[in-house]
Design a protein around this motif. Structure first.
Motif, short mmCIF file in Angstrom:
data_model
loop_
_atom_site.label_atom_id
_atom_site.label_comp_id
_atom_site.label_asym_id
_atom_site.label_seq_id
_atom_site.Cartn_x
_atom_site.Cartn_y
_atom_site.Cartn_z
N ARG A 73 28.87 -20.59 35.50
CA ARG A 73 28.21 -19.60 36.35
C ARG A 73 27.05 -20.17 37.16
O ARG A 73 26.75 -19.68 38.24
N LEU A 74 26.39 -21.21 36.64
CA LEU A 74 25.26 -21.80 37.36
C LEU A 74 25.61 -23.13 37.99
O LEU A 74 24.86 -23.63 38.84
N GLY A 75 26.71 -23.71 37.54
CA GLY A 75 27.08 -25.03 38.04
C GLY A 75 26.19 -26.14 37.50
O GLY A 75 26.12 -27.22 38.07
N ILE A 76 25.51 -25.87 36.39
CA ILE A 76 24.60 -26.85 35.78
C ILE A 76 25.14 -27.25 34.42
O ILE A 76 25.34 -26.39 33.55
N SER A 77 25.39 -28.52 34.23
CA SER A 77 25.88 -29.03 32.96
C SER A 77 24.70 -29.48 32.11
O SER A 77 23.98 -30.41 32.49
N ILE A 118 17.47 -29.80 39.04
CA ILE A 118 17.29 -29.11 37.77
C ILE A 118 18.22 -29.68 36.71
O ILE A 118 17.83 -29.93 35.56
N GLU A 119 19.47 -29.90 37.08
CA GLU A 119 20.45 -30.44 36.14
C GLU A 119 20.04 -31.83 35.65
O GLU A 119 20.16 -32.13 34.46
N GLU A 120 19.55 -32.66 36.54
CA GLU A 120 19.15 -34.02 36.14
C GLU A 120 18.02 -33.97 35.12
O GLU A 120 18.04 -34.70 34.12
N MET A 121 17.02 -33.09 35.35
CA MET A 121 15.92 -32.98 34.41
C MET A 121 16.41 -32.52 33.04
O MET A 121 16.07 -33.10 32.00
N VAL A 122 17.25 -31.48 33.03
CA VAL A 122 17.75 -30.92 31.79
C VAL A 122 18.57 -31.94 31.02
O VAL A 122 18.42 -32.12 29.80
N ARG A 123 19.45 -32.65 31.70
CA ARG A 123 20.34 -33.58 31.01
C ARG A 123 19.59 -34.80 30.50
O ARG A 123 19.92 -35.33 29.43
N ARG A 124 18.61 -35.27 31.22
CA ARG A 124 17.83 -36.41 30.74
C ARG A 124 17.07 -36.06 29.47
O ARG A 124 17.03 -36.84 28.50
N ILE A 125 16.46 -34.88 29.45
CA ILE A 125 15.73 -34.45 28.26
C ILE A 125 16.69 -34.31 27.08
O ILE A 125 16.41 -34.78 25.97
N SER A 126 17.84 -33.68 27.30
CA SER A 126 18.79 -33.47 26.22
C SER A 126 19.31 -34.77 25.66
O SER A 126 19.47 -34.92 24.44
#
Length: 458
Positions: free
Chosen positions: A430-434, A308-316
């Motif tokens: 809290r989620l551990g997702i940057s 999930i983190e990889e998807m979010v960070r790539r889009i951002s």
């Protein structure tokens, strides 16, 4: 090289359904932004800065109050409705639709009636512009169809109609308004508001037609063996309602503050600069939000936190690179852009630069909101938005008397950027997702782009 680049894009579209949806949604958003920009340009030229200022005050009130009328239910619909679509629970989805729309309609009608009751005192005692009393009733009437149409956006998203959701969100209103402005040639803010009301009614009809065409084909196809208990909507939506109101208020607090403390002409110049600045995030974020929120809802519990983190960070990271380029263009050509609306709007260049800079942080953290909602952290959003709106009001109070509309722009940018940073920190703790991409990720994008171009030249 150019042909190879287009061939690579075409191949990506054929292989990846999600990329196709993003491209289609982005195209809808581009068309909507172009139509909206053209409408605002001609509106400014027909009305002038003063009448445009009155129009923008009314538009701000309608936008803010229609958000209240939706009761914060949009994100709850995505969270509750996404699994229903996944499991083909069409009967439960129809029940969710009826409950959400009924709640929103009742609230919107009550809010519109209240605005009509306080219209004259609001125009005379708050904004000190009696002519605003002729503008506001039309915007009050538009609250109902606007809220009704936008309540369909999350439903269109979860049934995998991102193009339709983006069109309802940002295409149909300017697309209908544009030919009407050429037919009517409005000379007052009230006439501009009448055009807006007609466009809102058309938008609501299109939104309902899209939902109806989808759900009518699925009558009797539900997996009835899986009983779905209806969940309480309002209790979960209240924190999101406060957060959504805070988010919209952040965009309009400064407009109202300038309207109270300065002339309608100053409001018009500020509002046009804000419209141009918001095009930055408006182009980029709605197509992504239409896909990322439902995507995260499906991924949760199936994919790992790292995925999930990889998807979010790539889009951002990709969005931020594009946004930085747009910011550079606005720095160079901002005065020329504003003069498209009329020479009297050129004084908003400082406001435009300041607001666009604040949009960079918003774009860089584009996936924070759906990420927090999917993980049930509505109160975090509420607290961050209330804090940001409060800071914006205080900063406007202190800065406006000294530096005028530029102070309002500084207050808005600082509040918006601070809110996103706080939400990002909470998501990390809290989620551990940057959600904020690292410098290494940006470097990777640059190296990939250089390698691709080098290969094409070879």
């Amino acid at each position: 090289m150019t042909q190879s680049w287009f061939a690579h894009i075409a191949a990506s579209l054929r292989r990846n359904a999600m990329v196709r949806r993003i491209a289609s949604s982005f195209l809808s958003r581009v068309l909507g932004a172009v139509a909206n920009l053209a409408f605002v340009i001609y509106l400014g030229r027909y009305l002038g800065a003063a009448q445009t200022g009155l129009y923008m005050i009314g538009l701000g009130a309608a936008t803010l109050l229609s958000t209240i009328g939706r009761l914060g239910l949009e994100q709850i619909v995505i969270r509750e409705g996404g699994p229903l679509v996944r499991d083909s629970q069409w009967h439960a989805l129809r029940c969710l639709y009826r409950r959400a729309l009924m709640l929103s309609l009742c609230a919107s009608i009550a809010i519109a009636a209240l605005l009509l009751l306080i219209n004259n005192p609001l125009a005379h005692y708050v904004f000190h512009q009696d002519s605003l009393g002729d503008v506001m009733p039309w915007f009050a009437a538009s609250i109902i169809p606007l809220a009704y149409a936008l309540m369909h956006v999350p439903f269109l998203q979860i049934i995998h109609r991102p193009e339709g959701s983006i069109a309802v969100l940002s295409l149909w209103i300017p697309l209908v308004s544009l030919p009407l402005i050429f037919l009517i040639h409005p000379q007052t803010g009230a006439q501009g508001a009448q055009i807006y009301l007609v466009a809102c009614v058309f938008n609501a009809a299109v939104a309902y037609a899209q939902w109806r065409s989808f759900i009518a084909c699925r009558s009797g196809q539900s997996n009835e063996e899986q009983a779905v208990q209806p969940s309480p909507l309002l209790a979960a939506a209240v924190p999101l309602l406060i957060g959504n109101v805070g988010q919209i208020a952040l965009l309009w607090i400064a407009v109202f503050a300038v309207g109270i403390s300065a002339s309608p002409r100053a409001v018009g110049a500020y509002s046009i600069a804000q419209r141009v600045a918001l095009t930055l995030s408006g182009f980029l974020l709605p197509p992504i939000d239409a896909l990322v929120g439902p995507r995260i809802a499906v991924m949760r519990g199936i994919k790992t936190r790292d995925e999930i983190e990889e998807m979010v960070r790539r889009i951002s990271s990709l969005l931020f690179i594009v946004a930085a380029g747009v910011f550079a263009l606005i720095l160079l050509f901002g005065p020329e852009i504003l003069r498209l609306f009329g020479n009297e709007f050129g004084e908003g260049y400082g406001v435009l630069v300041c607001l666009t800079f604040g949009q960079l942080v918003i774009v860089a953290s584009s996936s924070i909101r759906p990420l927090l909602v999917v993980h049930g952290m509505e109160k975090t959003i509420r607290n961050a938005m209330v804090g940001a709106a409060t800071c914006c009001v205080l900063l406007c109070f202190f800065l406006l008397p000294y530096i005028g509309p530029l102070g309002a722009a500084i207050a808005t940018s600082l509040a918006l950027a601070g809110e996103k940073i706080i939400e990002g920190v909470v998501a990390r703790c809290r989620l551990g997702i940057s959600v904020f991409p690292s410098v290494a990720l940006y470097a990777l994008h640059v190296r990939t782009w250089l390698a691709r171009n080098h290969g094409q030249r070879s």
